[in-house]
Design an enzyme around this catalytic site. Sequence first.
Site, PDB file in Angstrom:
ATOM      1  N   GLU A  50       2.182   1.171  -1.469  1.00  0.00           N
ATOM      2  CA  GLU A  50       1.320   2.199  -0.892  1.00  0.00           C
ATOM      3  C   GLU A  50       0.578   1.716   0.354  1.00  0.00           C
ATOM      4  O   GLU A  50       0.253   2.511   1.235  1.00  0.00           O
ATOM      5  CB  GLU A  50       0.325   2.711  -1.939  1.00  0.00           C
ATOM      6  CG  GLU A  50       0.961   3.529  -3.065  1.00  0.00           C
ATOM      7  CD  GLU A  50       1.445   2.681  -4.233  1.00  0.00           C
ATOM      8  OE1 GLU A  50       1.495   1.439  -4.107  1.00  0.00           O
ATOM      9  OE2 GLU A  50       1.790   3.262  -5.281  1.00  0.00           O
ATOM     10  N   PHE A 112      -6.031   5.790 -18.597  1.00  0.00           N
ATOM     11  CA  PHE A 112      -4.938   4.998 -18.012  1.00  0.00           C
ATOM     12  C   PHE A 112      -4.780   5.352 -16.523  1.00  0.00           C
ATOM     13  O   PHE A 112      -4.720   6.515 -16.167  1.00  0.00           O
ATOM     14  CB  PHE A 112      -3.633   5.293 -18.763  1.00  0.00           C
ATOM     15  CG  PHE A 112      -2.448   4.572 -18.174  1.00  0.00           C
ATOM     16  CD1 PHE A 112      -2.364   3.183 -18.199  1.00  0.00           C
ATOM     17  CD2 PHE A 112      -1.411   5.291 -17.576  1.00  0.00           C
ATOM     18  CE1 PHE A 112      -1.279   2.517 -17.642  1.00  0.00           C
ATOM     19  CE2 PHE A 112      -0.326   4.634 -17.015  1.00  0.00           C
ATOM     20  CZ  PHE A 112      -0.269   3.244 -17.051  1.00  0.00           C
ATOM     21  N   GLN A 113      -4.745   4.332 -15.705  1.00  0.00           N
ATOM     22  CA  GLN A 113      -4.593   4.466 -14.244  1.00  0.00           C
ATOM     23  C   GLN A 113      -5.684   5.312 -13.605  1.00  0.00           C
ATOM     24  O   GLN A 113      -5.438   6.073 -12.675  1.00  0.00           O
ATOM     25  CB  GLN A 113      -3.198   4.996 -13.884  1.00  0.00           C
ATOM     26  CG  GLN A 113      -2.116   3.978 -14.253  1.00  0.00           C
ATOM     27  CD  GLN A 113      -0.778   4.252 -13.618  1.00  0.00           C
ATOM     28  OE1 GLN A 113      -0.414   5.397 -13.395  1.00  0.00           O
ATOM     29  NE2 GLN A 113      -0.037   3.187 -13.341  1.00  0.00           N
ATOM     30  N   LYS A 162      -4.719  15.745 -12.137  1.00  0.00           N
ATOM     31  CA  LYS A 162      -3.445  16.322 -12.586  1.00  0.00           C
ATOM     32  C   LYS A 162      -3.593  17.773 -13.042  1.00  0.00           C
ATOM     33  O   LYS A 162      -2.745  18.619 -12.752  1.00  0.00           O
ATOM     34  CB  LYS A 162      -2.866  15.469 -13.714  1.00  0.00           C
ATOM     35  CG  LYS A 162      -1.471  15.925 -14.097  1.00  0.00           C
ATOM     36  CD  LYS A 162      -0.737  14.917 -14.941  1.00  0.00           C
ATOM     37  CE  LYS A 162       0.703  15.396 -15.170  1.00  0.00           C
ATOM     38  NZ  LYS A 162       1.479  14.445 -15.949  1.00  0.00           N
ATOM     39  N   MET A 476      -3.106 -18.311  14.721  1.00  0.00           N
ATOM     40  CA  MET A 476      -4.459 -18.082  15.229  1.00  0.00           C
ATOM     41  C   MET A 476      -5.475 -18.914  14.447  1.00  0.00           C
ATOM     42  O   MET A 476      -6.445 -19.437  15.004  1.00  0.00           O
ATOM     43  CB  MET A 476      -4.799 -16.591  15.156  1.00  0.00           C
ATOM     44  CG  MET A 476      -6.059 -16.211  15.893  1.00  0.00           C
ATOM     45  SD  MET A 476      -5.998 -16.679  17.626  1.00  0.00           S
ATOM     46  CE  MET A 476      -5.535 -15.127  18.385  1.00  0.00           C
TER      47      MET A 476
HETATM   48  C1  LIG Z   1      -4.863  -9.507   5.625  1.00  0.00           C
HETATM   49  C2  LIG Z   1      -5.403 -10.618   6.492  1.00  0.00           C
HETATM   50  N1  LIG Z   1      -5.694 -11.820   5.950  1.00  0.00           N
HETATM   51  C3  LIG Z   1      -6.167 -12.820   6.732  1.00  0.00           C
HETATM   52  C4  LIG Z   1      -6.377 -12.623   8.073  1.00  0.00           C
HETATM   53  C5  LIG Z   1      -6.954 -13.746   8.946  1.00  0.00           C
HETATM   54  N2  LIG Z   1      -6.003 -14.116  10.009  1.00  0.00           N
HETATM   55  C6  LIG Z   1      -6.093 -13.672  11.285  1.00  0.00           C
HETATM   56  S1  LIG Z   1      -4.858 -14.195  12.247  1.00  0.00           S
HETATM   57  C7  LIG Z   1      -4.169 -15.068  11.012  1.00  0.00           C
HETATM   58  C8  LIG Z   1      -2.910 -15.861  11.225  1.00  0.00           C
HETATM   59  C9  LIG Z   1      -1.736 -15.011  11.497  1.00  0.00           C
HETATM   60  O1  LIG Z   1      -0.598 -15.816  11.452  1.00  0.00           O
HETATM   61  P1  LIG Z   1       0.816 -15.273  11.900  1.00  0.00           P
HETATM   62  O2  LIG Z   1       1.075 -13.948  11.320  1.00  0.00           O
HETATM   63  O3  LIG Z   1       1.844 -16.308  11.594  1.00  0.00           O
HETATM   64  O4  LIG Z   1       0.649 -15.060  13.463  1.00  0.00           O
HETATM   65  P2  LIG Z   1       0.375 -16.103  14.641  1.00  0.00           P
HETATM   66  O5  LIG Z   1      -1.098 -16.213  14.788  1.00  0.00           O
HETATM   67  O6  LIG Z   1       1.023 -17.396  14.254  1.00  0.00           O
HETATM   68  O7  LIG Z   1       1.004 -15.467  15.840  1.00  0.00           O
HETATM   69  C10 LIG Z   1      -4.921 -14.944   9.829  1.00  0.00           C
HETATM   70  C11 LIG Z   1      -4.624 -15.622   8.553  1.00  0.00           C
HETATM   71  C12 LIG Z   1      -6.075 -11.340   8.580  1.00  0.00           C
HETATM   72  N3  LIG Z   1      -6.274 -11.035   9.868  1.00  0.00           N
HETATM   73  N4  LIG Z   1      -5.569 -10.379   7.792  1.00  0.00           N
END
Ligand SMILES: Cc1ncc(C[n+]2csc(CCOP(=O)(O)OP(=O)(O)O)c2C)c(N)n1
Length: 586
Positions: A50, A112-113, A162, A476
Amino acid sequence: MKLSGSQILIECLRKENVKVVFAYPGGVNLPIFDVLYDEKEIEVILCRHEQGGTHMAEGYARVTGRPGVVLVTSGPGATNTVTAIADAYMDSTPLVVLTGQVPTQSIGNDAFQEADVVGITRPCTKYNILVKDVNDLAKAVKEAFYIATSGRPGPVLVDLPKDVVLAKTEFKYPDKVYIRSYSPNYKGNKWQIKQAAESIMKARRPVIYAGGGVLASGASQELLDLAEGMQVPVTQTLMGLGGFPGTHPLSLGMLGMHGTYWANMSIHHSDLIIAVGSRFDDRVTGRVADFAPGAKIIHIDIDPTSIHKVIKADIPIVGDVKVILSGLNQILKFSENGQSGKNQAWLSQISDWRKEHPLAYDQGDKIIKPQYVIERIYEATRGKAIVSTDVGQHQMWVAQYYKFDRPRTFPNSGGLGTMGYGLPAAIGAQKAFPDDLVFCVAGDGSIVMNIQEMATAVSYNLPVKIAVINNKYLGMVRQWQELFYDRRYSSSYLGDGPDFVKLAEAFGAVGLRAKEIGEVDQVLQEALAVKGPVMMDFQVDEEENCYPMVPAGAAIHEMVFSDPEEAEPKKQGEKEQKKADGVLTA
Ligand SMILES: Cc1ncc(C[n+]2csc(CCOP(=O)(O)OP(=O)(O)O)c2C)c(N)n1
């Protein structure tokens, strides 16, 4: 003739001209799916999760401007949508989310749910409602579409027990919506618009700072007229990219944390900022106390709560961006003012900044640089693709290197920064525009967060081209750890795998890989020749960083460019300030 709640719901969707619903079934919404079984006008796209389905609806909404519609079951079905709803809320994306709910008599009994999804989503929806009586259903749906798309757009959730979808009543769709205490102001105040025009005529160092509101109100032409007519340069937020042509000589590109040097310097030194449909997000302003110290601020926004929230506006104008810009354009007599050349010294100063620190990377002749992949995608698609991204370095590189010329071509997660957004959003965009070329640029971390939607792309043969920028890291995060945590790479190394080529094949898609620079174009050409979905694994330099960068807590002119030793914001900022001041007063 009486209709059941399910039939009424579908009739409402028809009246709202809904063509696609992103959906996942379950016990309490089966009556609705049963009606959809015979429905010819509304296509149901069965997602695999979802959250994925709701991001699909976001992608659909972002490229069309029409609300994305989601239909899920109660409990886990509903809670799985929450991240994407919060994402849509932050990025002002219109959604109508229809959740199943346990029968009214069971609500509150831990059935439930059962989940209190109205309670859970209250802080992240523009509006939400539990429909307790089938007689209220049509009105609730009408209001949901109206609220989602009017004023500042956003997600609206309608919870459908429902027994309500099974109960019968006469169907009557309201013609109009009247909601006390909700009436967005579109026109803007005439006197304030006049004040704004006068300030624009007087300014010597004006900058337009354009955000997603330009796209939401369809004001790109009016923005172009204003910028060209008055010769005012335009910088854009991540959400605003595409609202002004990226290849236009007056385009400064993106501003903020990973914005261009010249965009940030222009903002810092400007005497007038015309903020258009943008909300002074912290990724844009950097240290608020030092944001644009010498500038008068005009702030145009449909959402009155955005005004004065972060930065005090000197001339606030609440209203629709398109309406207000065209009003402004009528007052400003372009022929006289635009040609007067009053902003000429300013434009040439900006062009010096542009030359001083261009966007740059050092490709070398073997290991692929991630920026190179984005540049080659730009070339291969001749800048004409819809490009969704996930979140991370790759997202910023797309914002920097893919010059979006058209509105609504860059669905990505700006406000919430949701990893896992890119692939489903691309699927939603491709569903909206089956004949367009749709790319998803993802990180090797992000892509696996909603990888199950590959199955959706394959089963509906939606030919999205997925480019995984595979640096074996949560890039990042690694960049921040390198710059601010002494290279202590705690939980940011992903290592090898999954094997993205085999993964694509396992889903029934095509997988391709590029390990060396010479293979990049070849892989892109092969991918473009395939009619179905393709996943490309670009194995890039593991430790490339995204620059320029405004370190957290610094002012936006305090950028670092390449060398971690330069990451000390203060010194760099002072140096740039002096340099710039020298030029400006010369
Ligand atoms: C759902 C979620 N969890 C954690 C983060 C924190 N976060 C921001 S950028 C990043 C790294 C992303 O890595 P990748 O997808 O490999 O992309 P890259 O930066 O290597 O291009 C993380 C963990 C986020 N933005 N979203």
